[in-house]
Enzyme design. Structure first.
Site, mmCIF file in Angstrom:
data_model
loop_
_atom_site.group_PDB
_atom_site.id
_atom_site.type_symbol
_atom_site.label_atom_id
_atom_site.label_comp_id
_atom_site.label_asym_id
_atom_site.label_seq_id
_atom_site.Cartn_x
_atom_site.Cartn_y
_atom_site.Cartn_z
ATOM 1 N N GLU A 93 0.845 -1.198 0.000
ATOM 2 C CA GLU A 93 0.000 0.000 0.000
ATOM 3 C C GLU A 93 0.879 1.246 0.000
ATOM 4 O O GLU A 93 1.631 1.489 0.966
ATOM 5 C CB GLU A 93 -0.918 -0.004 1.233
ATOM 6 N N LYS B 5 -6.411 -14.190 17.710
ATOM 7 C CA LYS B 5 -6.758 -13.864 16.315
ATOM 8 C C LYS B 5 -8.233 -13.560 16.095
ATOM 9 O O LYS B 5 -8.781 -13.827 15.028
ATOM 10 C CB LYS B 5 -6.307 -14.991 15.369
ATOM 11 N N ASP C 149 3.221 -13.487 13.129
ATOM 12 C CA ASP C 149 2.019 -14.111 12.579
ATOM 13 C C ASP C 149 1.047 -13.004 12.156
ATOM 14 O O ASP C 149 0.479 -12.315 13.012
ATOM 15 C CB ASP C 149 1.383 -14.995 13.661
ATOM 16 N N HIS D 254 -2.250 10.352 -1.371
ATOM 17 C CA HIS D 254 -2.639 9.046 -1.905
ATOM 18 C C HIS D 254 -2.586 9.045 -3.420
ATOM 19 O O HIS D 254 -2.176 8.070 -4.041
ATOM 20 C CB HIS D 254 -4.042 8.651 -1.419
#
Ligand code: ADP
Length: 560
Positions: free
Chosen positions: A239, A371, A447, A545
Site C-alpha cells: 500500500e 486472532k 504471525d 494518496h
C-alpha cells in the site's frame, strides 16, 4: 481450509472435460491433429459408426448374393481401414482413461483413509493405511525422472503433500508440485516465483505444499528515535503512502527529541474450556484456581515443559457447567503460543487427577483470545502491552506536519475517540495502527493473523506547554510478537529483525528482544498516527494518496 490434512482435491486428477486446451498428459491421437478436441472426437465417432454401418450393409449383400467375404472392393477396403483407425483413436482417447480411473480410485481411497486419521506424519499414515501403494510408490519415486513424477502426481498416484519426504529434496518437490498443479488446473503460475527461496527452511514449520512464494516489497522508515536509541524500521507492504507517512512521523519525532516507551505487561495467554456435571463443580475448580495458596502447585506443573514459560496467573470465567481458565505466562523472546499451550496441557493433566469428573472440551475455549477481536485482550492485554509517547514541538508541527496543536487535538477527539465510539469500536480508537503493525509483522516474520488484536490501540492527543506543543501517545495492550520461533527464523524476516538489532533470543535477558520489538512497533504506530492525522488535518490525505498510491502504469499491460 486445513491444507495439511489432505492432499488438495485440486491436486487429484481432474475429471476429463471436453476442451480445446492441450491435453496435460500422455500422447493421444488427438494431439497430432491441429483441430479442436471436440471436433476430432466427433469426426472419429461419426467415421466409426458410419463405416461400421456401411460394412454391415455390404456383409448382408454378400451373403444374399453368395459373394465370398474375403473378396473386397476398394471402397470396402477403405471402410475397413477407417474402422480400424477410428477404433484405435477412440480406444486411445477413452479406453486408457477408463483403465487409469481404476488406479486413481484405488489411490483416492487410500487418501480418504488417511484423512480420517489425526496426526502429523502423513506418509507414515499412508503406509499404515495402504502399505501396498506406499511400498510401490516410494522406491519408484526416488529414481524416476521429474516428468514421470509429475505424471504420477497428476494421476493422484503420488500425494502432492508427500513429495518433500519421498524425494528428500524440497526444491525439486516444489518444482514438481507446481508443474503438476499447472497441468491439472491448466493455469499458468508464471508470475509466482519459484527459484530464490529456501524451501527446506519452511518444511514442517511454516507452510505446507509450497508452489512458490509471494513477493512483498520491504521499505524502510527511520530513524525512529525511541528511548534514546535509533532504529531503521523495515515495513513490508503493497500500500503506497504507508512507509512514506511513517517516515514523516519519525522525522517529526526525531526533531522533537524522540519518543519514550514502556512495556507495562508481558504475558501470552491460552484458555482451555472444561465441562463439569454441574455448575457448582465448575465453581469448585474456579475457587481452587483463584486461591493464591494453590498457585505454586499450578506453576510447578505449568513451567515444567519450558525454560522460558513462567506462569503468571489464571483468570477464570464460568458459563453454566463450563469453566474457562485463562492462563497467562511470560515466554522469553518467543511469541509463545506453543509454550503456553504445552504449559496448559501439563496443568490440565494434573487437574484431571484432582477432578476426575472434569471433561476437557478444548485446549482453546476462545477466552484466550487468539486472532479474533475480543474485549478481554483490549482490557486485560495479551502478549506485550505497551505505551509510547512524545511531545511534538509547535515549530515541528508547523514545519513537518503543516498543522496546529488545536486542529489535531480536536480531530483526534472527533475521529479517534468519539467517531470510534459511535462505530462501537473494540480497540479501534486510532487512525490506522493496523497499517503499521501489519507491515512490520510481515517484514519481521510475525504471525500476520495476530494483527487483529495486536492493532488494538487508543491514540490520545492533548495540548501541553501552555497549548503550544502536542502530547501524543499510543496505548497498545496486546502486541503479540516474538524474535525466535515461527516465521522469524526465515532468511528475509531474520534479516529485518537483524536490522532492528532484535534477531533471535536475547543472550543477556530472555524476553528483552521481543519486548524491544513491541516497543518499536508502538513507536512506529505513534509515528503513523501523527503523520496520518496531520495529513487529514491539513487536507493532504487525498493528494498524497494520489501521488503514492495511484499507479500511472497501465496495469492491464503489466506482466503480459
Ligand atoms: P512459540 O511458543 O512462539 O510458538 P516456538 O515454540 O516456535 O515459539 O519457539 C520457541 C523455542 O525457542 C522454544 O523451543 C524455546 O525453548 C526456544 N528458545 C530459545 N531461547 C529462547 C528465548 N530467549 N525465549 C524464548 N524461547 C527461546
Amino acid at each position: 481450509m486445513d491444507v495439511r490434512r489432505r492432499p488438495s482435491k485440486a491436486l487429484r486428477p481432474a475429471p476429463k472435460e471436453p476442451s480445446s486446451a492441450p491435453e496435460p498428459t500422455g500422447a493421444k491421437a488427438s494431439d497430432a491433429l491441429p483441430l479442436p478436441l471436440y471436433f476430432t472426437n466427433a469426426l472419429f465417432f461419426t467415421l466409426f459408426f458410419s463405416v461400421a454401418y456401411y460394412l454391415l450393409l455390404r456383409w448382408r449383400d454378400k451373403i444374399r448374393n453368395s459373394v465370398p467375404l474375403h473378396v473386397v472392393t476398394f471402397s470396402e477396403l477403405a471402410a475397413i481401414l477407417s474402422l480400424i483407425a477410428s477404433f484405435i483413436y477412440l480406444l486411445g482417447f477413452f479406453g486408457i482413461d477408463f483403465v487409469q480411473s481404476f488406479i486413481a480410485r484405488a489411490s483416492n481411497e487410500a487418501w480418504d483413509l488417511v484423512d480420517e486419521e489425526e496426526g502429523e506424519d502423513h506418509r507414515h499414515r499412508l503406509m499404515a493405511c495402504s502399505p501396498s501403494i506406499a511400498d510401490h510408490i516410494i522406491p519408484a519415486v526416488s529414481s524416476a525422472e521429474d516428468e514421470e513424477i509429475v505424471d504420477l502426481v497428476v494421476k493422484g498416484t503420488i500425494p502432492s503433500y508427500a513429495l518433500e519426504e519421498q524425494l528428500g529434496d524440497c526444491q525439486r518437490a516444489v518444482r514438481i508440485r507446481r508443474e503438476a498443479l499447472q497441468r491439472i488446473t491448466r493455469r499458468s503460475l508464471q508470475g509466482l516465483p519459484l527459484d530464490g527461496f529456501d524451501y527446506g527452511s519452511i518444511l514442517k514449520q511454516c507452510c505446507e505444499m509450497p508452489v512458490g512464494y509471494v513477493q512483498i516489497p520491504v521499505g524502510i522508515a527511520g530513524p525512529l528515535l525511541l528511548d534514546s536509541f535509533e532504529y531503521i524500521v523495515p515495513m513490508a507492504t503493497t500500500e503506497g503512502c504507508i512507509v512514506a507517512s511513517t517516515n514523516r512521523g519519525f522525522k517529526g519525532i526525531y526533531a522533537s527529541g524522540g519518543a519514550t516507551s514502556t512495556i507495562l505487561r508481558d504475558g501470552m495467554t491460552r484458555a482451555p474450556v472444561v465441562r463439569f456435571p454441574s455448575a457448582s463443580r465448575a465453581c469448585h475448580l474456579k475457587f481452587f484456581l483463584d486461591n493464591p495458596s494453590n498457585f505454586q502447585t499450578l506453576a510447578d506443573e505449568f513451567n515444567k515443559s519450558s525454560n522460558f514459560a513462567r506462569l503468571q496467573g489464571v483468570q477464570c470465567s464460568i458459563a453454566g457447567k463450563n469453566l474457562y481458565m485463562r492462563f497467562s505466562c511470560t515466554t522469553g523472546d518467543a511469541m509463545g503460543m506453543n509454550m503456553v499451550s504445552k504449559g496448559v496441557e501439563n496443568v490440565l493433566a494434573y487437574l484431571r487427577n484432582e477432578y476426575p469428573d472434569m471433561d476437557i472440551i478444548s485446549i482453546s475455549g476462545n477466552f484466550c483470545s487468539d486472532k479474533k477481536p475480543a474485549a478481554i485482550n483490549w482490557i486485560e492485554g495479551r502478549g506485550k502491552s505497551a505505551v509510547c509517547e512524545v511531545v511534538i514541538k509547535e515549530e515541528v508541527l508547523k514545519k513537518v506536519f503543516r498543522t496546529s496543536v488545536a486542529t489535531l487535538v480536536e480531530l483526534n477527539m472527533l475521529k479517534n475517540l468519539a467517531g470510534s465510539a459511535v462505530a462501537g469500536a473494540l480497540g479501534g480508537f486510532n487512525a490506522h495502527a493496523s497499517n503499521i503493525v501489519s507491515a512490520i509483522f510481515i517484514a519481521t516474520g510475525q504471525d500476520p493473523a495476530q494483527n487483529v488484536e495486536s492493532s488494538h490501540c487508543i491514540t490520545m492527543m492533548e495540548a501541553v506547554n501552555d497549548g503550544k506543543d502536542l502530547h501524543i501517545s499510543v496505548t497498545m495492550p496486546s502486541i503479540e510478537v516474538g524474535t525466535i520461533g515461527g516465521g522469524t527464523q526465515l532468511a528475509s524476516q531474520s534479516a529485518c529483525l537483524d536490522l532492528l538489532g532484535v534477531k533471535g533470543a536475547s543472550k543477556e535477558l530472555p524476553g528483552a528482544n521481543s519486548r524491544l520489538l513491541a516497543k518499536i512497533v508502538a513507536g512506529s504506530v505513534l509515528a503513523g498516527e501523527l503523520s496520518l492525522m496531520a495529513a487529514i488535518a491539513s487536507g493532504q490525505l487525498v493528494e498524497s494518496h494520489m501521488k503514492y498510491n495511484r499507479s500511472t502504469k497501465d496495469v492491464s499491460k503489466v506482466g503480459s
